[in-house]
Design a protein around this motif. Structure first.
Motif, PDB file in Angstrom:
ATOM      1  N   GLY A 190      -2.266  15.666 -12.683  1.00  0.00           N
ATOM      2  CA  GLY A 190      -3.224  15.545 -11.587  1.00  0.00           C
ATOM      3  C   GLY A 190      -2.584  15.927 -10.268  1.00  0.00           C
ATOM      4  O   GLY A 190      -1.402  15.683 -10.048  1.00  0.00           O
ATOM      5  N   ASP A 191      -3.359  16.550  -9.392  1.00  0.00           N
ATOM      6  CA  ASP A 191      -2.893  16.908  -8.054  1.00  0.00           C
ATOM      7  C   ASP A 191      -4.036  16.571  -7.094  1.00  0.00           C
ATOM      8  O   ASP A 191      -4.896  17.391  -6.828  1.00  0.00           O
ATOM      9  CB  ASP A 191      -2.541  18.399  -8.021  1.00  0.00           C
ATOM     10  N   GLY A 192      -4.021  15.328  -6.637  1.00  0.00           N
ATOM     11  CA  GLY A 192      -5.138  14.842  -5.843  1.00  0.00           C
ATOM     12  C   GLY A 192      -5.040  15.239  -4.391  1.00  0.00           C
ATOM     13  O   GLY A 192      -4.187  16.019  -3.992  1.00  0.00           O
ATOM     14  N   VAL A 193      -5.938  14.704  -3.581  1.00  0.00           N
ATOM     15  CA  VAL A 193      -5.883  14.868  -2.128  1.00  0.00           C
ATOM     16  C   VAL A 193      -5.605  13.500  -1.526  1.00  0.00           C
ATOM     17  O   VAL A 193      -5.753  12.467  -2.181  1.00  0.00           O
ATOM     18  CB  VAL A 193      -7.196  15.469  -1.572  1.00  0.00           C
ATOM     19  N   TRP A 194      -5.186  13.495  -0.270  1.00  0.00           N
ATOM     20  CA  TRP A 194      -4.676  12.253   0.324  1.00  0.00           C
ATOM     21  C   TRP A 194      -5.334  11.925   1.656  1.00  0.00           C
ATOM     22  O   TRP A 194      -4.717  12.084   2.709  1.00  0.00           O
ATOM     23  CB  TRP A 194      -3.152  12.363   0.484  1.00  0.00           C
ATOM     24  N   PRO A 195      -6.576  11.429   1.622  1.00  0.00           N
ATOM     25  CA  PRO A 195      -7.180  10.965   2.872  1.00  0.00           C
ATOM     26  C   PRO A 195      -6.448   9.732   3.417  1.00  0.00           C
ATOM     27  O   PRO A 195      -6.393   9.507   4.616  1.00  0.00           O
ATOM     28  CB  PRO A 195      -8.615  10.611   2.468  1.00  0.00           C
ATOM     29  N   PHE A 196      -5.880   8.962   2.515  1.00  0.00           N
ATOM     30  CA  PHE A 196      -5.113   7.764   2.876  1.00  0.00           C
ATOM     31  C   PHE A 196      -4.270   7.390   1.675  1.00  0.00           C
ATOM     32  O   PHE A 196      -4.468   7.924   0.580  1.00  0.00           O
ATOM     33  CB  PHE A 196      -6.049   6.594   3.267  1.00  0.00           C
ATOM     34  N   LEU A 197      -3.310   6.511   1.876  1.00  0.00           N
ATOM     35  CA  LEU A 197      -2.568   5.951   0.752  1.00  0.00           C
ATOM     36  C   LEU A 197      -3.267   4.661   0.363  1.00  0.00           C
ATOM     37  O   LEU A 197      -3.532   3.806   1.210  1.00  0.00           O
ATOM     38  CB  LEU A 197      -1.119   5.633   1.121  1.00  0.00           C
ATOM     39  N   LEU A 198      -3.565   4.530  -0.908  1.00  0.00           N
ATOM     40  CA  LEU A 198      -4.208   3.323  -1.430  1.00  0.00           C
ATOM     41  C   LEU A 198      -3.094   2.436  -1.985  1.00  0.00           C
ATOM     42  O   LEU A 198      -2.464   2.778  -2.984  1.00  0.00           O
ATOM     43  CB  LEU A 198      -5.224   3.722  -2.510  1.00  0.00           C
ATOM     44  N   VAL A 199      -2.838   1.339  -1.293  1.00  0.00           N
ATOM     45  CA  VAL A 199      -1.646   0.525  -1.538  1.00  0.00           C
ATOM     46  C   VAL A 199      -2.019  -0.793  -2.189  1.00  0.00           C
ATOM     47  O   VAL A 199      -2.920  -1.485  -1.705  1.00  0.00           O
ATOM     48  CB  VAL A 199      -0.923   0.238  -0.194  1.00  0.00           C
ATOM     49  N   ARG A 200      -1.332  -1.111  -3.267  1.00  0.00           N
ATOM     50  CA  ARG A 200      -1.552  -2.413  -3.902  1.00  0.00           C
ATOM     51  C   ARG A 200      -0.392  -3.332  -3.567  1.00  0.00           C
ATOM     52  O   ARG A 200       0.765  -3.043  -3.861  1.00  0.00           O
ATOM     53  CB  ARG A 200      -1.670  -2.269  -5.408  1.00  0.00           C
ATOM     54  N   MET A 201      -0.719  -4.439  -2.905  1.00  0.00           N
ATOM     55  CA  MET A 201       0.300  -5.404  -2.504  1.00  0.00           C
ATOM     56  C   MET A 201       0.517  -6.405  -3.638  1.00  0.00           C
ATOM     57  O   MET A 201      -0.331  -6.575  -4.508  1.00  0.00           O
ATOM     58  CB  MET A 201      -0.147  -6.116  -1.231  1.00  0.00           C
ATOM     59  N   PRO A 202       1.669  -7.112  -3.625  1.00  0.00           N
ATOM     60  CA  PRO A 202       1.976  -8.016  -4.734  1.00  0.00           C
ATOM     61  C   PRO A 202       1.079  -9.257  -4.788  1.00  0.00           C
ATOM     62  O   PRO A 202       0.942  -9.867  -5.837  1.00  0.00           O
ATOM     63  CB  PRO A 202       3.434  -8.412  -4.493  1.00  0.00           C
ATOM     64  N   SER A 203       0.476  -9.613  -3.677  1.00  0.00           N
ATOM     65  CA  SER A 203      -0.374 -10.806  -3.698  1.00  0.00           C
ATOM     66  C   SER A 203      -1.430 -10.703  -2.615  1.00  0.00           C
ATOM     67  O   SER A 203      -1.307  -9.913  -1.673  1.00  0.00           O
ATOM     68  CB  SER A 203       0.459 -12.063  -3.448  1.00  0.00           C
ATOM     69  N   ARG A 204      -2.445 -11.502  -2.764  1.00  0.00           N
ATOM     70  CA  ARG A 204      -3.475 -11.554  -1.734  1.00  0.00           C
ATOM     71  C   ARG A 204      -2.889 -12.058  -0.408  1.00  0.00           C
ATOM     72  O   ARG A 204      -3.221 -11.552   0.661  1.00  0.00           O
ATOM     73  CB  ARG A 204      -4.597 -12.481  -2.184  1.00  0.00           C
ATOM     74  N   ALA A 205      -2.000 -13.063  -0.517  1.00  0.00           N
ATOM     75  CA  ALA A 205      -1.421 -13.640   0.705  1.00  0.00           C
ATOM     76  C   ALA A 205      -0.659 -12.570   1.492  1.00  0.00           C
ATOM     77  O   ALA A 205      -0.800 -12.460   2.712  1.00  0.00           O
ATOM     78  CB  ALA A 205      -0.511 -14.804   0.342  1.00  0.00           C
ATOM     79  N   ALA A 206       0.133 -11.764   0.780  1.00  0.00           N
ATOM     80  CA  ALA A 206       0.913 -10.723   1.458  1.00  0.00           C
ATOM     81  C   ALA A 206      -0.019  -9.671   2.072  1.00  0.00           C
ATOM     82  O   ALA A 206       0.184  -9.215   3.201  1.00  0.00           O
ATOM     83  CB  ALA A 206       1.876 -10.062   0.475  1.00  0.00           C
ATOM     84  N   ARG A 207      -1.054  -9.293   1.329  1.00  0.00           N
ATOM     85  CA  ARG A 207      -2.011  -8.309   1.842  1.00  0.00           C
ATOM     86  C   ARG A 207      -2.684  -8.838   3.110  1.00  0.00           C
ATOM     87  O   ARG A 207      -2.757  -8.137   4.140  1.00  0.00           O
ATOM     88  CB  ARG A 207      -3.048  -7.978   0.765  1.00  0.00           C
ATOM     89  N   ASP A 208      -3.159 -10.084   3.024  1.00  0.00           N
ATOM     90  CA  ASP A 208      -3.872 -10.643   4.184  1.00  0.00           C
ATOM     91  C   ASP A 208      -2.935 -10.797   5.386  1.00  0.00           C
ATOM     92  O   ASP A 208      -3.336 -10.544   6.525  1.00  0.00           O
ATOM     93  CB  ASP A 208      -4.508 -11.989   3.821  1.00  0.00           C
ATOM     94  N   HIS A 209      -1.703 -11.201   5.113  1.00  0.00           N
ATOM     95  CA  HIS A 209      -0.733 -11.346   6.193  1.00  0.00           C
ATOM     96  C   HIS A 209      -0.487  -9.987   6.875  1.00  0.00           C
ATOM     97  O   HIS A 209      -0.502  -9.865   8.102  1.00  0.00           O
ATOM     98  CB  HIS A 209       0.562 -11.945   5.645  1.00  0.00           C
ATOM     99  N   ALA A 210      -0.305  -8.968   6.046  1.00  0.00           N
ATOM    100  CA  ALA A 210      -0.083  -7.622   6.600  1.00  0.00           C
ATOM    101  C   ALA A 210      -1.266  -7.186   7.465  1.00  0.00           C
ATOM    102  O   ALA A 210      -1.092  -6.636   8.556  1.00  0.00           O
ATOM    103  CB  ALA A 210       0.143  -6.619   5.471  1.00  0.00           C
ATOM    104  N   LEU A 211      -2.464  -7.479   6.998  1.00  0.00           N
ATOM    105  CA  LEU A 211      -3.645  -7.031   7.748  1.00  0.00           C
ATOM    106  C   LEU A 211      -3.820  -7.769   9.066  1.00  0.00           C
ATOM    107  O   LEU A 211      -4.338  -7.201  10.031  1.00  0.00           O
ATOM    108  CB  LEU A 211      -4.904  -7.179   6.889  1.00  0.00           C
ATOM    109  N   THR A 212      -3.384  -9.033   9.119  1.00  0.00           N
ATOM    110  CA  THR A 212      -3.513  -9.739  10.403  1.00  0.00           C
ATOM    111  C   THR A 212      -2.689  -9.023  11.476  1.00  0.00           C
ATOM    112  O   THR A 212      -3.035  -9.051  12.645  1.00  0.00           O
ATOM    113  CB  THR A 212      -3.047 -11.212  10.325  1.00  0.00           C
ATOM    114  N   ILE A 213      -1.608  -8.374  11.050  1.00  0.00           N
ATOM    115  CA  ILE A 213      -0.790  -7.643  12.024  1.00  0.00           C
ATOM    116  C   ILE A 213      -1.296  -6.211  12.224  1.00  0.00           C
ATOM    117  O   ILE A 213      -1.351  -5.703  13.346  1.00  0.00           O
ATOM    118  CB  ILE A 213       0.685  -7.598  11.550  1.00  0.00           C
TER     119      ILE A 213
END
Ligand code: PLP
Length: 408
Positions: free
Chosen positions: A318-341
């Motif tokens: 596959g050779d996709g296109v990259w409008p953004f990087l779709l990132v999976r964080m290890p936990s909801r807490a880490a994801r939410d913490h990152a987004l607050t910043i």
């Protein structure tokens, strides 16, 4: 860190996706009347059908297949654009949700087997985030029950699998030309099929159900003009940042990512002027996408050095296109913490769809409650990082540092 902070202060507002930057002369004569032909050349297909949105393209596809087979069930990923659910409802068809595979965006194979049967009209594998996913499993299961495959490549114009455009392995594929999805006519959609009979039937459906609507065309033309004014770093704080931060202050994540769609979907012809704008911009798309690929490859490698983080990638070949990087964080807490910043910092970090489909209040009359743990986990743990060319290396490094710090 001081220098990075200075850099960040200079950032005005990075859009959440890498849209092809518009140029004034796209709006001007000489007008081009061959968007369909140029898109066909770009995609390497004999013919492209133009519709007024990705959603409208899906409506035309579903209406066509329903006319051919009479079946009513449409299988979609439990985590996808809410407009997909609205398109199915628009056609008077019924949604069947399939959970995602653990920690990815593909269908869960066992769940797909379970939800498909001899009443399934179509399966809709989805090239989320521009990823070239492998649709072999969807094809196998669809063939075993006599269903069609419609590839949702709304975010994947230009993505290739095994050397050809996505959307050709299945029976029908569609792309979106919405603002922010790469090439844009403000709203627009492209339909392709490798099957000549299906192409003829799709065209027939369009003649039957897609009227000309002057009011809508006028509105979209003004919006496209406004987009050309606003899509630049100096005006995006006003056009994008202000409403975003207002929604976040209200705690309205759905509004913040524009997930709150109208109940009534406009279906009408895409007018000549907007086609011309799209056709002229299309000339710049290949170079733009290639630059995006290079930038993304560097940045994916950088981010994936952080333990616990995964960037969703392409299937083999596959050779996709990259409008953004779709990132999976290890936990909801880490994801939410990152987004607050990061979310309100103007650096192009955002979320894709806020919920799994059963969890949108506004969709409760068309999406039945469902047990889709992997889709929910993906909604809770993922975030997106813009691949806009305006996101500089220093700011990206700062984003990576924030992600690393919230995990450790
Ligand atoms: C945006 C999108 C659609 C709908 O396309 P529009 O052009 O916005 O109507 C469908 N599916 C996915 C995955 C999308 O991201």
């Amino acid at each position: 860190m001081a220098r990075r902070t200075d850099q960040r202060a200079r950032v005005r507002e990075i859009p959440p996706t890498a849209g092809l930057p518009p140029r004034w002369r796209d709006l001007l004569p000489p007008f081009s009347s061959d968007l369909a032909a140029r898109a066909a050349r770009f995609l390497g297909v004999p013919q492209v059908q133009i519709e007024c949105s990705g959603t409208a393209a899906l409506i035309v596809a579903l209406t066509t297949l329903h006319r051919l087979s009479g079946r009513r069930f449409v299988v979609v990923p439990a985590y996808t654009c809410p407009l997909v659910a609205l398109a199915v409802a628009y056609c008077g068809l019924e949604l069947r949700l399939c959970d995602l595979a653990v920690d990815g965006i593909d269908f869960d194979e066992d769940d797909l087997e379970r939800v498909c049967n001899d009443r399934t009209l179509a399966i809709v594998p989805t090239h989320l985030g521009g990823r070239a996913i492998d649709i072999t499993t969807s094809l196998r299961i669809a063939r075993s029950v006599g269903a069609y495959v419609i590839e949702d490549a709304a975010q994947g114009l230009g993505a290739r699998q095994d050397g050809v455009s996505v959307g050709l392995a299945g029976d029908i594929g569609f792309f979106s030309l919405a603002a922010g999805k790469g090439l844009t006519t403000y709203e627009g959609g492209l339909l392709i099929s490798r099957d000549e009979t299906l192409r003829r039937e799709l065209a027939r459906t369009s003649v039957g159900i897609v009227p000309r609507k002057i009011g809508w065309e006028l509105k979209r033309s003004l919006q496209l003009f406004g987009y050309h004014i606003a899509y630049r770093p100096i005006l995006l704080p006003l056009a994008y940042g202000l409403p975003l931060r207002r929604a976040l202050r209200r705690g309205d994540a759905v509004a913040a990512v524009g997930d709150d769609f109208p109940a009534k979907i406009p279906v009408h012809k895409l007018g000549a002027w907007r086609r011309s704008v799209g056709a002229r911009a299309l000339a710049r798309l290949p170079g733009f996408l290639d630059a995006g690929r290079v930038r993304a490859a560097n940045r994916v490698a950088q981010i994936e050095k952080i333990a616990g983080i995964k960037v969703i990638g392409d299937a083999a070949n596959g050779d996709g296109v990259w409008p953004f990087l779709l990132v999976r964080m290890p936990s909801r807490a880490a994801r939410d913490h990152a987004l607050t910043i990061l979310w309100r910092a103007g650096v192009g970090v955002s979320r894709l769809f806020i919920h799994a489909l059963p969890d949108y209040l506004d969709l409760s009359n068309i999406v039945a409650p469902a047990d889709v743990p992997n889709a929910r986990a993906f909604a809770e743990r993922s975030l997106t990082i813009s691949n806009s060319e305006w996101l500089g290396d220093d700011v990206f490094a700062w984003i990576a540092a924030v992600l690393e710090s919230v995990i450790s």
